[in-house]
Design an enzyme around this catalytic site. Structure first.
Site, short mmCIF file in Angstrom:
data_model
loop_
_atom_site.label_atom_id
_atom_site.label_comp_id
_atom_site.label_asym_id
_atom_site.label_seq_id
_atom_site.Cartn_x
_atom_site.Cartn_y
_atom_site.Cartn_z
N LYS A 179 0.84 -1.20 0.00
CA LYS A 179 0.00 0.00 0.00
C LYS A 179 0.87 1.25 0.00
CE LYS A 179 -4.33 -1.44 2.11
NZ LYS A 179 -4.31 -2.87 2.12
N LYS A 222 -3.10 0.45 8.83
CA LYS A 222 -3.32 -0.69 7.94
C LYS A 222 -1.99 -1.39 7.66
CE LYS A 222 -6.64 1.75 4.97
NZ LYS A 222 -6.93 2.04 3.55
N GLY A 253 -7.89 -7.87 2.17
CA GLY A 253 -9.04 -8.53 2.78
C GLY A 253 -9.49 -7.91 4.10
N GLY A 254 -9.09 -6.66 4.32
CA GLY A 254 -9.56 -5.96 5.51
C GLY A 254 -8.94 -6.46 6.81
N HIS A 286 -17.60 2.59 -0.02
CA HIS A 286 -16.53 1.91 -0.75
C HIS A 286 -16.98 1.77 -2.20
CE1 HIS A 286 -13.38 -1.29 -1.44
NE2 HIS A 286 -14.20 -1.47 -2.46
N HIS A 299 -14.60 -4.24 7.74
CA HIS A 299 -13.85 -3.95 6.52
C HIS A 299 -13.85 -5.10 5.52
CE1 HIS A 299 -12.76 -0.59 8.88
NE2 HIS A 299 -12.00 -1.28 9.68
N GLU A 301 -9.60 0.48 -6.00
CA GLU A 301 -10.56 0.74 -4.92
C GLU A 301 -10.42 2.17 -4.39
OE1 GLU A 301 -11.31 -3.68 -3.19
OE2 GLU A 301 -9.98 -2.42 -1.99
N ARG A 329 -5.90 -8.64 -9.42
CA ARG A 329 -6.45 -10.00 -9.59
C ARG A 329 -7.94 -9.88 -9.84
NH1 ARG A 329 -9.36 -10.10 -4.93
NH2 ARG A 329 -8.42 -9.02 -3.17
#
Ligand code: ADP
Length: 656
Positions: free
Chosen positions: A118, A160, A166-167, A210, A237, A277, A293
């Site tokens: 990230k 994060k 996957g939160g 989101h 999430h 996202e 993906r």
């Protein structure tokens, strides 16, 4: 062009099946890989060839890159599709596939790497003018620095895992006092789930939506968007309901969002399918991450655009040009998907593990079901407890939501606790139907978690279970004529069956009148029913009012699982006398499922106050903290940090 004739799918369950179906439709052959826990599952049986990878744990099977490459060599596969999860976003795996002379059906290792962390991804995207949530993505990871930066960004903040997905492992700090604990547990979860403790910090937006944009690019310089998906209905999430088009976008905002996503894709010369996202609040959107993906929710995009994304992925991978341009991609109607999970919404969404005695979805037009489970299958503790994805496509948003809610009501999953009822209530919720969504909606709707009390439903289930048991027993008796079973039903005498529904006793008295007619009394209330058992678990019950109820019933050991269109009811035989070991240890805390003890905060004899953390259990990659329900004293701590525990094992005993 690179010929592809045989595709190995390096995944399991519903996504492996979903990919193989398209691959087969394209005239190519399929290879499945599997772990010991999946040896007889549908994805293995569907494939033209299948190769065992190893033990049940992911690290012994679906994460073993070398074993997967070996499986491809042995079976003559020339391409590998990674699905999602597992190795799908591992650039080293993608590179190893290419180095082995095979085609990787996905983006380039370089693009995966660029978007994998990230921290790096945000830096890259920020340079291109795509808006970012204010935060800290920087280098120094000392606790002091992270704390200082969090305060600089301004509370509340979200930590994060930089390598996350996957939160998982995200921690929100609202006060300065919480920062250190968030950093500690965030690091620990980041390390255990992703092998990298690096955290990034973002300003925490309180009620964002989101939104994400599906991209598709070929190797000839074309990169298209396939419009947005809205996935605001999340729990911790993690996405629960996904839809397209988003009710939050105007045509102008949609265009801006899709153009921003294309800009992100261009930053890494993106090829194949991927998703950008964003989170959006007050009409402004911010880049959050790119998933390099296929995604779980790709189906809603397929329904609305009419494109098969897996087919496009294979075409791109073998070097074809996209056969359509941006203007050819349209949104038609509305599609919504739910993730049906074996988990208990009324009990903190605890995963439910075990056999699936019955799995049935109604054959409805416009309904698509992806599942890797069938009746007689099992949800194991080794992987994600998803039972199925259900997708409804209709002309309008309202219709697709209503159709999906109805489909859920008619879907039967017997043997496990699922979120089915919760999903159907959520899809009918007023705010949800109006499209007023945020990532907090589910947390705010705690009233939807528990199955509503419905005495008529429970009565119907008890009658159904009793008569079903009676009829099946009689069939078995008739099947063995002359055999002394030591027990013979007298058809015309009153019979009794005692059930337990939660803590309540339910006594059903009945008399067989012959010809499928029964007089029944439940809790003193008399009624007459006509019974028509169907194949397998099917049971039709017709009341005196002529209304027919279609039930599905499974009897397993001392339990009757009953599907009614108003919800699933689980009845237990009332015990004649308590079985030894049935009595829980007084004051004992038991592990709700198999897991690992990661932290123990107390020792024998420690006084504790209500709400104080006792220990942390990691199960299914999530940490769960056990807290003292009241003031008291710790009598015995029965486990140590690092212990592997089984479901029902006593962890700690408290006194007072
Ligand atoms: P992951 O890679 O684990 O999926 P994301 O960065 O995609 O993590 O975020 C997942 C979800 O977490 C988002 O959909 C949103 O609900 C929530 N989230 C992420 N960042 C923020 C933020 N800054 N403020 C509020 N919620 C956030």
């Amino acid at each position: 062009m690179r010929p592809i004739e045989r595709v190995l799918v390096a995944n399991r369950g519903e996504i492996a099946l979903r990919i193989m179906r398209t691959v087969r439709r394209m005239g190519l052959s399929t290879v499945a890989v599997f772990s010991d826990a999946d040896a007889s599952t549908p994805h293995v049986r569907f494939a033209d060839a299948a190769v065992r990878l190893g033990g049940a744990a992911s690290k012994d099977s679906y994460l073993k890159a070398e074993a997967i490459l070996e499986a491809a060599r042995k079976t003559g596969a020339d391409a590998i599709h990674p699905g999602f999860g597992f190795l799908s976003e591992n650039p080293d795996f993608a590179q190893a596939v290419i180095d082995a002379g095979l085609v990787f059906i996905g983006p380039t290792p370089k693009a995966i790497r660029a978007m994998g962390l990230k921290r790096e991804a945000k830096a890259l995207v920020g340079q291109r003018g795509v808006p970012l949530v204010p935060g800290f993505d920087g280098g120094d990871q000392s606790t002091a620095q992270l704390k200082a930066k969090a305060l600089e960004v301004g509370l509340p903040v979200i930590f994060k895992p930089s390598a996350g997905g996957g939160g998982k492992g995200m921690k929100i700090a609202r006060t300065a006092g919480e920062l250190e604990a968030c950093i500690d547990s965030g690091r620990r979860e980041a390390q255990s789930a992703f092998g990298d403790p690096t955290l990034i910090i973002e300003k925490y937006l309180e009620r964002p939506r989101h939104l994400e944009v599906q991209l598709l690019g070929d190797h000839h310089g074309t990169l298209l968007h396939l419009f947005e998906r809205e996935c605001s209905l999340q729990r911790r999430h993690q996405k629960v309901v996904e839809e397209t088009p988003s009710p939050a976008l105007t045509p102008a905002l949609r265009e801006q969002l899709c153009q921003a996503a294309l800009e992100v894709g261009r930053a890494v010369s993106y090829t194949n399918a991927g998703t950008v996202e964003f989170i959006m609040q007050d009409g402004r959107f911010y880049f959050s991450e790119m998933n390099t993906r296929l995604q779980v929710e790709h189906r809603v995009t397929e329904q609305v655009t009419g494109l098969d994304l897996v087919e496009q992925q294979v075409r791109v991978a073998r070097g074809e040009k996209l056969a359509f341009g941006q203007d050819d991609v349209r949104q038609r109607g509305h599609a919504v998907q739910v993730r049906l999970y074996a988990e208990d919404p009324a009990n903190q969404f605890l995963p439910s593990i075990g056999p699936v005695h019955d799995f049935f979805t109604p054959p409805l037009g416009g309904l698509l079901v992806d599942s890797g489970i069938e009746s007689g299958g099992e949800v194991t503790p080794h992987y994600d407890p998803m039972v199925a994805k259900l997708v409804a496509h209709a002309d309008s948003r309202a219709q697709s939501f209503a159709a999906l809610a109805r489909a859920l009501d008619q879907t039967s999953v017997l043997g496990l606790v699922t979120n089915k009822g919760f999903l159907s209530r959520l899809l009918r919720d007023e705010d949800v139907v109006r499209g007023e969504l945020s990532t907090q909606t589910i947390a705010e709707k705690s009233g939807l978690l528990a199955e509503p009390v419905d005495a008529a439903r429970d009565m119907l289930a008890a009658v159904g279970a009793t008569l079903f048991a009676f009829i099946r027993r009689r069939e078995a008796d008739d099947f063995l004529p002359g055999l002394v079973t030591g027990y013979r039903n007298n058809r015309f005498r009153d019979q009794r069956h005692e059930w337990r529904l939660g803590d309540e006793a339910l006594t059903v008295e009945y008399r067989d009148l012959g010809g499928g007619l029964f007089d029944v009394s439940v809790g003193g209330q008399r009624s007459r029913w006509r019974v028509a058992p169907g194949a397998g678990p099917c049971l039709d019950l017709e009341g005196a009012d002529g209304v027919l109820h279609r039930l599905r019933v499974v009897l397993s050991a001392d339990t009757a699982f009953v599907h009614t269109p108003r919800g699933t009811v689980t009845l237990r035989e009332a015990p004649r006398f308590p079985a030894p070991g049935d009595e829980a240890v007084k004051g004992g805390f038991m592990a709700p499922m198999p897991g690992k003890v990661v932290k123990v905060f107390v020792k024998d004899g420690d006084p504790v106050t209500k709400g104080q953390a006792l220990l942390v259990l990691e199960a299914m990659k999530m940490e769960q903290t056990t807290v003292a329900p009241a003031d008291g004293v710790v009598k015995t701590v029965s486990v140590r940090e690092g212990d592997q525990v089984t479901a029902g094992q006593v962890l700690i005993v408290m006194e007072g």
